[in-house]
Write a protein that holds these residues in place. Sequence first.
Motif, PDB file in Angstrom:
ATOM      1  N   PRO A  78       1.024  -1.294   0.091  1.00  0.00           N
ATOM      2  CA  PRO A  78       0.067   0.193   0.034  1.00  0.00           C
ATOM      3  C   PRO A  78       0.866   1.059  -0.061  1.00  0.00           C
ATOM      4  O   PRO A  78       2.059   1.231   0.745  1.00  0.00           O
ATOM      5  CB  PRO A  78      -0.844  -0.140   1.180  1.00  0.00           C
ATOM      6  N   LEU A  79       0.411   2.109  -0.806  1.00  0.00           N
ATOM      7  CA  LEU A  79       1.441   3.347  -1.031  1.00  0.00           C
ATOM      8  C   LEU A  79       0.563   4.815  -1.112  1.00  0.00           C
ATOM      9  O   LEU A  79      -0.585   4.644  -1.265  1.00  0.00           O
ATOM     10  CB  LEU A  79       2.171   3.176  -2.117  1.00  0.00           C
ATOM     11  N   ASP A  80       1.081   5.698  -0.692  1.00  0.00           N
ATOM     12  CA  ASP A  80       0.413   7.075  -1.013  1.00  0.00           C
ATOM     13  C   ASP A  80       0.317   7.280  -2.571  1.00  0.00           C
ATOM     14  O   ASP A  80       1.343   7.987  -3.105  1.00  0.00           O
ATOM     15  CB  ASP A  80       1.386   8.204  -0.370  1.00  0.00           C
ATOM     16  N   THR A  81      -0.572   7.071  -2.972  1.00  0.00           N
ATOM     17  CA  THR A  81      -1.276   7.219  -4.414  1.00  0.00           C
ATOM     18  C   THR A  81      -0.908   8.430  -4.848  1.00  0.00           C
ATOM     19  O   THR A  81      -0.214   8.740  -6.101  1.00  0.00           O
ATOM     20  CB  THR A  81      -2.319   6.619  -4.886  1.00  0.00           C
ATOM     21  N   LEU A  82      -1.624   9.464  -4.341  1.00  0.00           N
ATOM     22  CA  LEU A  82      -1.551  10.873  -4.622  1.00  0.00           C
ATOM     23  C   LEU A  82       0.050  11.365  -4.867  1.00  0.00           C
ATOM     24  O   LEU A  82       0.314  11.906  -5.805  1.00  0.00           O
ATOM     25  CB  LEU A  82      -2.190  11.711  -3.729  1.00  0.00           C
ATOM     26  N   GLU A  83       0.721  11.257  -3.862  1.00  0.00           N
ATOM     27  CA  GLU A  83       2.307  11.610  -3.864  1.00  0.00           C
ATOM     28  C   GLU A  83       3.182  10.865  -5.042  1.00  0.00           C
ATOM     29  O   GLU A  83       3.639  11.506  -5.798  1.00  0.00           O
ATOM     30  CB  GLU A  83       2.784  11.309  -2.370  1.00  0.00           C
ATOM     31  N   PHE A  84       2.762   9.564  -5.129  1.00  0.00           N
ATOM     32  CA  PHE A  84       3.466   8.952  -6.295  1.00  0.00           C
ATOM     33  C   PHE A  84       3.059   9.541  -7.725  1.00  0.00           C
ATOM     34  O   PHE A  84       3.909   9.570  -8.614  1.00  0.00           O
ATOM     35  CB  PHE A  84       3.061   7.437  -6.110  1.00  0.00           C
ATOM     36  N   SER A  94      -5.231   7.422 -14.639  1.00  0.00           N
ATOM     37  CA  SER A  94      -4.399   6.747 -15.431  1.00  0.00           C
ATOM     38  C   SER A  94      -3.583   5.960 -14.980  1.00  0.00           C
ATOM     39  O   SER A  94      -3.094   4.833 -15.193  1.00  0.00           O
ATOM     40  CB  SER A  94      -3.433   7.649 -16.362  1.00  0.00           C
ATOM     41  N   PHE A  95      -3.167   6.341 -13.366  1.00  0.00           N
ATOM     42  CA  PHE A  95      -2.344   5.351 -12.625  1.00  0.00           C
ATOM     43  C   PHE A  95      -3.179   4.032 -12.294  1.00  0.00           C
ATOM     44  O   PHE A  95      -2.613   3.039 -12.525  1.00  0.00           O
ATOM     45  CB  PHE A  95      -1.906   5.910 -11.213  1.00  0.00           C
ATOM     46  N   GLN A 126      14.247   9.406  -8.075  1.00  0.00           N
ATOM     47  CA  GLN A 126      15.277   8.561  -7.792  1.00  0.00           C
ATOM     48  C   GLN A 126      15.443   8.462  -6.138  1.00  0.00           C
ATOM     49  O   GLN A 126      15.339   7.215  -5.889  1.00  0.00           O
ATOM     50  CB  GLN A 126      16.655   8.949  -8.286  1.00  0.00           C
ATOM     51  N   GLU A 127      15.574   9.486  -5.379  1.00  0.00           N
ATOM     52  CA  GLU A 127      15.827   9.188  -3.995  1.00  0.00           C
ATOM     53  C   GLU A 127      14.571   8.667  -3.250  1.00  0.00           C
ATOM     54  O   GLU A 127      14.610   8.256  -2.363  1.00  0.00           O
ATOM     55  CB  GLU A 127      16.329  10.492  -3.488  1.00  0.00           C
ATOM     56  N   LYS A 128      13.402   9.042  -3.862  1.00  0.00           N
ATOM     57  CA  LYS A 128      12.255   8.681  -3.124  1.00  0.00           C
ATOM     58  C   LYS A 128      11.779   7.076  -3.461  1.00  0.00           C
ATOM     59  O   LYS A 128      10.764   6.570  -2.889  1.00  0.00           O
ATOM     60  CB  LYS A 128      10.998   9.526  -3.529  1.00  0.00           C
ATOM     61  N   MET A 129      12.569   6.683  -4.517  1.00  0.00           N
ATOM     62  CA  MET A 129      11.853   5.479  -5.106  1.00  0.00           C
ATOM     63  C   MET A 129      11.768   4.294  -3.953  1.00  0.00           C
ATOM     64  O   MET A 129      10.807   3.536  -4.091  1.00  0.00           O
ATOM     65  CB  MET A 129      12.854   5.032  -6.185  1.00  0.00           C
TER      66      MET A 129
END
Lengths: 623, 427
Positions: A78-84, A94-95, A126-129
Amino acid sequence: MKKLLLSSIIVIIGFTFIGRLSYLQLFRFSPDQILDDPAIKKIYDYPERGYVYDRHGELMVGNQPAYDVMVIPRDVKPLDTLEFCQLLSIDKTSFINKMARARRYSPRLPSVLVPQLSKEDYARLQEKMRHYTGFYIQKRSLRYYTTNSAANVLGYISEVNERDLQNNPYYVAGELKGRTGIEKQYEEVLRGRKGVLHIQKDRFNRDIGPYKNGKLDTLPEQGKEIHITIDKKLQEYGEKLMHGKRGGIVAIDPKSGEILAMISGPTYDPALLVGRDRSKNYSKLHYDTISKPTWDRSILAQPSPGSPFKTLNALVALQEGVIDPSTKFRCYNGFYVGNTKRGCHCGGGVRDMNSGIYQSCNAYFAGTFRKIYGKYPTTDEGMDAWEKHMKSFGLGQYLGTDLPTGSPGRIPNRAYYDRAYGDNRWASSFIISNSIGQGEVAATPLQLANMTAAIANRGYFYTPHIIKRIGRNTGAIDPKYTEPRYTTIDREHFEPVIEGMANVYKYGTGRWVQIPEINIAGKTGTVENFVRVNGERMQLTDHSVFVAFAPVENPKIALAVYIENGYYGSRYAGHIASLLIEKYIKGEITRKDLEKRMLEKTLEHEYAKPYSGEPFKINEYVW
Amino acid sequence: MSGKGLFGRIDWLTVFLYAFLVFIGWINIYSTTLSDQNASIFDFSTLYGKQLFFIGLAFAGIILVLFIETSFFERFASVFYIASLVLLLGLFLFGKTIAGATSWYDLGFFNLQPSELAKVATALALAKYLSDIQTDIKNRKHQLYALIIILLPALLILPQPDPGSSLIYFSLFFVLFREGFPIYYLGILLFIVVLFATTLMFGTVWIAIGLGVLTVLIFTFKRKSTKVPLLPLGITITLSILFSLSVGFVYENVFEQRHRDRFALWLSLEKDEKKLEGIRKTIGYNTYQSEKAIESGGFFGKGFLEGTRTKGDFVPEQHTDYIFSSVGEEWGFMGTFTVILLFSFLFLRLIFIAERQKNDFSRMYGYGVISILLIHYFVNIGMVIGLLPTIGVPLPFFSYGGSGLIFFTMLLFIFLKLDSNRLKDGI
């Protein structure tokens, strides 16, 4: 008997089964069936695609990294979809769609989520990946162009399709392949060979090490760089001059047959066919069926050559001995074919070879043409002789260049007219138009440039080619490009014709476009042309054609310029040719006003005429 | 009467063969249904866990059978038979449909397949009828009754539709043959099958020519003294040609396309190589994959749990009808050879046991057991290794499925129970 029945059946069945199983497992079995074994995964190691340099060693095509965001749906937490989504600069719907598509493809295998991120997006991401499990970034290599010209020469690459996969077992789905131009012709050189690693997988689809200790693995073979004969500066300059005009230009170094420039108008920036918008741009270019930017006019268009073709008829007549340079014909502002008069713009009067060429007199060449036939008892035999001479200049056939496409042009022969009119139903009056390069003859700009090179060399040419060398060290190119091909015309016959061509600049149809300090030999051409628009045949403004070589004494460049609907020969084609020659020989342009005019003038208004739906005038004299 | 108890009198060799086959079967079910969520083997949510539970049930069934009075089976054979017919009829009303066939009762925790039960009941009923003192196998009327006993359940099962299970009942003819049913009936049956296949392959014209050549040969090579029975020969040839003609009609009009495709594949009727390849990849997909899996095993096999095609679920229905392909891939020729050997050995052992019975009922039932097991084994493995067209029957003791395992076990152990009592019968 009845007690033994079942027992014997059991034994027979047993033997049958064991026989079949021996066939399957002992006879048909082969231990190296790894090609279709689902447990052996092949990992490919792709070498970098070779670079392309111009004739002076200037880089034209290189590679750039691109970054695909990949996803393995099963591993996603589970992830923060909006931020991603913000990081990827895509919207949430579209995501969600892309994730659904990836899951549908396979929950376990990686899919591309967002292809070809820019360097900037990549840096931010890159750094947030590492916060996003199940996603990773995969680097891949794209073509990078240091020029925005030569799109059709360089060609483009794209993913292999079904047919490629069937035709060539080397390719695997998803790989790239050269489609046109250099990329296609030298595909195998540029591509190199991918390396293969065989990985054994266990039942959980985990890698458990190399299959058979890597006995079957191969190392990648680097793609080689290639140097092409194109002069990047000349090519770019030529394309600038072609702004707003349709047509083709080919420039050749007559001493080697190297193609210096190959320009087709309109053209496009090769970078359009790279990256995220590739398919959108491709559709746009491909479906432009009116101006056809992807259709390389320099090697595919085959209009009638027009007056430049007169020089060849003069050469043939001299070789056949039916005239000498002082033979004269009278021009009645035209000439008669039976009872019909055909016009001439040369001004009339008595013409010899010199003035016949530089004033481009139709009557002179009609007369010359008749004499060629007059030498032979029948038109058929005359036709055969004429065809043989013409073909020795590389006309009416594929030249054998190292370009992946081309057109043969046409030198009409006996068979052609027999087909068109019926056996013995035609005579020399039917074919008289060929004397002035109209009628049935047709040639590509490349063929015209090559013909000019043969004249410049006084009787031979090298097969035009685009490869200069392969690899870092001077590697030999195909010997067929270094062997001269002789025409059927003897060397001494060229001088009078070249003198006429030089006078085109001094006194004749091309005197407006002289270049200080350079002696040019050239020939203008004004080609009548007809099109069919919505089923209606109409005549359009003449094509402007010009062939030239320079300097006359020691030719360094031979070129043909063909401008669609550019009106008379010296108007567009002549100007552009003279600018290109000056640029190539001097490196700079002294006649700035002429240059400015060519850079600014467009022919869009001409091209719009047949589609306007209104009546229009052709061959308007106003600039 | 020997002094040994029940467990001394039972045929342990058969029990051992049975247990070994069930064990190998379960090992292969484990291998084909193991997923990467590693669970305990007793996890009943997995198929191999369920099968273990069924094995337990089968064991309980064995105990039950062994403690039932021997005469019970003979006495209640007719009741079983009628009950199973009722159950088969009931399917038309209450049946549960799985994969297009209405062959099950939903018992909540378990789907009961009455056609499996009916196999046991029919074998018992046939043995009972034939062993009756009043039944004479040479009597045409009694032959007809025996046929009805065999064919009635087959007819009820056919429209489920489950042609594979119907086919099984025909194997009970072997019981009749053992008991004196004329063997030339088998010859006629065989002749019809050959005629059917050859007609499809070569056409009626060639069949007629072949029969003509055969007649000429008979006349050429007969001994001078022998008389050829002209009338029967003429009738046979005429009937054969008529049959051959009707084959074409039946094939084109009665058969459905899927049946035709199966025959086309089996007999290589389709001459167009491309179309044949198409059938192989669609209709023949199962067979193609199972052959490939078996082939890839080679002599030694890939090893337990290492079968890549098994793991990748390349063979459809591998844990049920195609379980043998898993043996082929993971255990190789050694494994398949062993399994064929075990089955053959089991059948021969059962024939030996049947023949030593002093009681007619026991012998006839024994032959029924052997026939039923044999035809399952023949049709199933024949299909999996690509010798026979696709007919869905399970491999006894191997294939996943509760009804199958339990009733095959009951079928076998009722016979072993009867056998354990043979000495008592003799007294």
